[in-house]
Design a protein around this motif. Sequence first.
Motif, PDB file in Angstrom:
ATOM      1  N   MET A   7       0.674  -1.326   0.029  1.00  0.00           N
ATOM      2  CA  MET A   7       0.179   0.138   0.316  1.00  0.00           C
ATOM      3  C   MET A   7       1.110   1.418   0.019  1.00  0.00           C
ATOM      4  O   MET A   7       2.023   1.216   0.125  1.00  0.00           O
ATOM      5  CB  MET A   7      -1.035   0.013   1.132  1.00  0.00           C
ATOM      6  N   VAL A   8       0.235   2.231  -0.255  1.00  0.00           N
ATOM      7  CA  VAL A   8       0.918   3.673  -0.423  1.00  0.00           C
ATOM      8  C   VAL A   8       0.259   4.509   1.020  1.00  0.00           C
ATOM      9  O   VAL A   8      -1.194   4.405   1.183  1.00  0.00           O
ATOM     10  CB  VAL A   8       0.730   4.614  -1.485  1.00  0.00           C
ATOM     11  N   LEU A   9       1.007   4.861   1.855  1.00  0.00           N
ATOM     12  CA  LEU A   9       0.698   5.597   2.997  1.00  0.00           C
ATOM     13  C   LEU A   9       0.565   7.372   2.358  1.00  0.00           C
ATOM     14  O   LEU A   9       1.566   7.671   1.844  1.00  0.00           O
ATOM     15  CB  LEU A   9       1.293   5.672   4.097  1.00  0.00           C
ATOM     16  N   GLN A  10      -0.294   8.146   2.906  1.00  0.00           N
ATOM     17  CA  GLN A  10      -0.499   9.393   2.492  1.00  0.00           C
ATOM     18  C   GLN A  10       0.831  10.120   3.297  1.00  0.00           C
ATOM     19  O   GLN A  10       0.895  10.198   4.490  1.00  0.00           O
ATOM     20  CB  GLN A  10      -1.669  10.130   2.814  1.00  0.00           C
ATOM     21  N   ARG A  11       1.303  11.049   2.335  1.00  0.00           N
ATOM     22  CA  ARG A  11       2.698  11.878   2.990  1.00  0.00           C
ATOM     23  C   ARG A  11       2.043  13.045   3.778  1.00  0.00           C
ATOM     24  O   ARG A  11       0.908  13.700   3.355  1.00  0.00           O
ATOM     25  CB  ARG A  11       3.697  12.098   1.787  1.00  0.00           C
ATOM     26  N   GLU A  12       2.802  13.762   4.363  1.00  0.00           N
ATOM     27  CA  GLU A  12       2.658  14.878   5.179  1.00  0.00           C
ATOM     28  C   GLU A  12       1.258  15.324   5.767  1.00  0.00           C
ATOM     29  O   GLU A  12       1.107  16.437   5.812  1.00  0.00           O
ATOM     30  CB  GLU A  12       2.623  16.241   3.797  1.00  0.00           C
ATOM     31  N   LYS A  13       0.681  14.258   6.168  1.00  0.00           N
ATOM     32  CA  LYS A  13      -0.326  14.201   7.190  1.00  0.00           C
ATOM     33  C   LYS A  13      -0.264  13.222   7.991  1.00  0.00           C
ATOM     34  O   LYS A  13       0.505  12.078   7.998  1.00  0.00           O
ATOM     35  CB  LYS A  13      -1.631  13.954   6.307  1.00  0.00           C
ATOM     36  N   PRO A  14      -0.954  13.553   9.313  1.00  0.00           N
ATOM     37  CA  PRO A  14      -0.849  12.368  10.352  1.00  0.00           C
ATOM     38  C   PRO A  14      -1.701  11.181   9.707  1.00  0.00           C
ATOM     39  O   PRO A  14      -2.939  11.234   8.826  1.00  0.00           O
ATOM     40  CB  PRO A  14      -2.004  12.966  11.426  1.00  0.00           C
ATOM     41  N   VAL A  15      -1.044  10.141   9.766  1.00  0.00           N
ATOM     42  CA  VAL A  15      -1.667   8.854   8.961  1.00  0.00           C
ATOM     43  C   VAL A  15      -2.380   7.822   9.864  1.00  0.00           C
ATOM     44  O   VAL A  15      -1.838   7.506  10.964  1.00  0.00           O
ATOM     45  CB  VAL A  15      -0.399   8.130   8.631  1.00  0.00           C
ATOM     46  N   VAL A  63       5.455   5.706   0.941  1.00  0.00           N
ATOM     47  CA  VAL A  63       4.777   6.900   1.205  1.00  0.00           C
ATOM     48  C   VAL A  63       4.628   7.856   0.095  1.00  0.00           C
ATOM     49  O   VAL A  63       5.726   8.020  -0.489  1.00  0.00           O
ATOM     50  CB  VAL A  63       5.576   7.533   2.267  1.00  0.00           C
ATOM     51  N   GLY A  64       3.285   8.400  -0.156  1.00  0.00           N
ATOM     52  CA  GLY A  64       3.425   9.146  -1.378  1.00  0.00           C
ATOM     53  C   GLY A  64       1.898   9.802  -1.285  1.00  0.00           C
ATOM     54  O   GLY A  64       1.396  10.471  -0.158  1.00  0.00           O
ATOM     55  N   GLU A  65       1.328   9.963  -2.499  1.00  0.00           N
ATOM     56  CA  GLU A  65      -0.031  10.468  -2.394  1.00  0.00           C
ATOM     57  C   GLU A  65      -1.114   9.225  -2.724  1.00  0.00           C
ATOM     58  O   GLU A  65      -0.925   8.540  -3.425  1.00  0.00           O
ATOM     59  CB  GLU A  65      -0.129  11.566  -3.673  1.00  0.00           C
ATOM     60  N   VAL A  66      -2.283   9.590  -1.980  1.00  0.00           N
ATOM     61  CA  VAL A  66      -3.363   8.377  -2.142  1.00  0.00           C
ATOM     62  C   VAL A  66      -4.815   9.105  -2.504  1.00  0.00           C
ATOM     63  O   VAL A  66      -5.101  10.155  -1.726  1.00  0.00           O
ATOM     64  CB  VAL A  66      -3.672   7.900  -0.876  1.00  0.00           C
ATOM     65  N   TRP A  67      -5.210   8.477  -3.511  1.00  0.00           N
ATOM     66  CA  TRP A  67      -6.701   9.255  -4.025  1.00  0.00           C
ATOM     67  C   TRP A  67      -7.607   8.130  -4.115  1.00  0.00           C
ATOM     68  O   TRP A  67      -7.391   7.098  -4.378  1.00  0.00           O
ATOM     69  CB  TRP A  67      -6.362  10.043  -5.469  1.00  0.00           C
ATOM     70  N   LEU A  68      -9.074   8.622  -3.892  1.00  0.00           N
ATOM     71  CA  LEU A  68      -9.999   7.577  -3.967  1.00  0.00           C
ATOM     72  C   LEU A  68     -10.954   7.908  -5.257  1.00  0.00           C
ATOM     73  O   LEU A  68     -11.277   9.198  -5.274  1.00  0.00           O
ATOM     74  CB  LEU A  68     -11.025   7.628  -2.499  1.00  0.00           C
ATOM     75  N   CYS A  69     -11.125   7.032  -6.072  1.00  0.00           N
ATOM     76  CA  CYS A  69     -11.783   7.368  -7.275  1.00  0.00           C
ATOM     77  C   CYS A  69     -13.088   6.465  -7.416  1.00  0.00           C
ATOM     78  O   CYS A  69     -13.052   5.485  -7.304  1.00  0.00           O
ATOM     79  CB  CYS A  69     -10.888   6.884  -8.589  1.00  0.00           C
ATOM     80  N   SER A  70     -14.279   7.412  -7.820  1.00  0.00           N
ATOM     81  CA  SER A  70     -15.601   6.588  -7.710  1.00  0.00           C
ATOM     82  C   SER A  70     -16.558   7.071  -8.886  1.00  0.00           C
ATOM     83  O   SER A  70     -16.411   7.988  -9.232  1.00  0.00           O
ATOM     84  CB  SER A  70     -15.991   6.863  -6.286  1.00  0.00           C
TER      85      SER A  70
END
Length: 472
Positions: free
Chosen positions: A30-38, A100-107
């Motif tokens: 998986m990828v964890l979102q960077r620069e935010k509390p995870v 660790v990087g960028e995570v987006w939800l597509c729907s």
Amino acid sequence: MRYLVLLLVLLLHITAQADVVLPRILGHHMVLQREKPVVVWGQASPGEAVTVRFADQNEQTTADASGYWKLSLKPLAASSQPRDLTIQGTNTIVLKDVLVGEVWLCSGQSNMEFTMRKNSKVKPWKQIGEWPDPVNELERVDNPEIRIFLVNRKTLPKPDSTHAEWGMAKDSALRSFSAPAYFFAKKLQQELGVPVGVIASSVPGSRIEPWIAERAFQENAYFRNQKIEGEPGKFYEPMIRPLAPLTLRGFLWYQGESNCFLNETESYTQKMKTLIDSWRKAFGAQDLPFYYVQLAPFTYSESKGNKAPLTKASLPEFREAQEKILQLPHTGMIITTDLADSLTDIHPPYKWEIGRRLALVALHETYQKKDVAYSGPVFQKMKKKKGTLHLYFGHAEGLMSQDGKPLRDFEIAGKDQVFVPAQAEIQGNTVVVSAPQIKNPEAVRFGWYERAQPNLFNQAGLPARPFRTRRP
């Protein structure tokens, strides 16, 4: 003997209850979102201590009376280095190869679900966008920094002891994955140089109502005390709610065709606002970006079996309802008037360009890359001058006719509001429109019927947004 059997069963039950269990969205690769509390969360026995370790961080919490636990890792820098994420209670779970990087939800519905397998079968196709051979992407893609997760509504609410549903963007996993979501990730990864994880959660033919929790409708003043049709919550509960409160950057949305067939306007605007507000609340941030696709040309009024009477203006009016969402902060919309090869096919083939245009919006708005052109011309104001109307646009650098032909799909009207086709000419960053039979024009509309495929673009190669200057 019976006592021993019962004791063994009880011990096995207690042991099973004691195991830390993770939601399916937390897994290997998986990828964890960077620069935010995870946020990391799951289930355990009530009162069980849970420890999470990742990137020199060691965080602890205790499961509540229902066994639910949640904690947050401190913000992380982007990293392409595969690392272990360890979750320990009575048992220990080690998630491998976590980036660790960028995570987006597509729907959305079928146009978001449109798979890379279908993308490979687009023939014939014309060159649109920056990639020279996007239909053959499956044959060469091998980028370990793009990770994908395809939601299965039957299994997402259930835990997965193998933690194996995140995957690399290649081979069989990618063939079944959303083409718009993949090409969005491809563009982001190219431009940002960090890992990108995309989650695809879509259902073909779905209306918007099933993607909104029933409670969200009840809490909205516009819908309070109304009976909501369309099975509210049907897809939200198994396909969105189990993903929360995953830490992510934002949402992509490609839906509306099913509601356009119902001839919705203001009600769709309100439903979309309800969806955005409720999803942001579920994922813990009211500033999460929400970028979406305005519907492409299609002959809605000529389709058989329509549940509501439709006209050639039903699609433009629905697009207008979509456009109103831009009044909400942190929203963006892309235009697709140039992407339909067949006006009887509700699935425009150029999904790579859909993904790229969504990425352009994200790059400019979310990642603050202000040198990225992300919008076609947008009407701003109109001035009357000697029987002509001068139209002024934002994002008007290098106004042009995309195909070199006279501008089309402009109409003007006088006080009687009877619209006729107009001649349109580019003058610098403005468009001047007129018609011989309209001596004193009062109103203009552009792209205002379902078959319209206008050719007004800017130098960035992006199409102008349909509009009208006066509403009835």
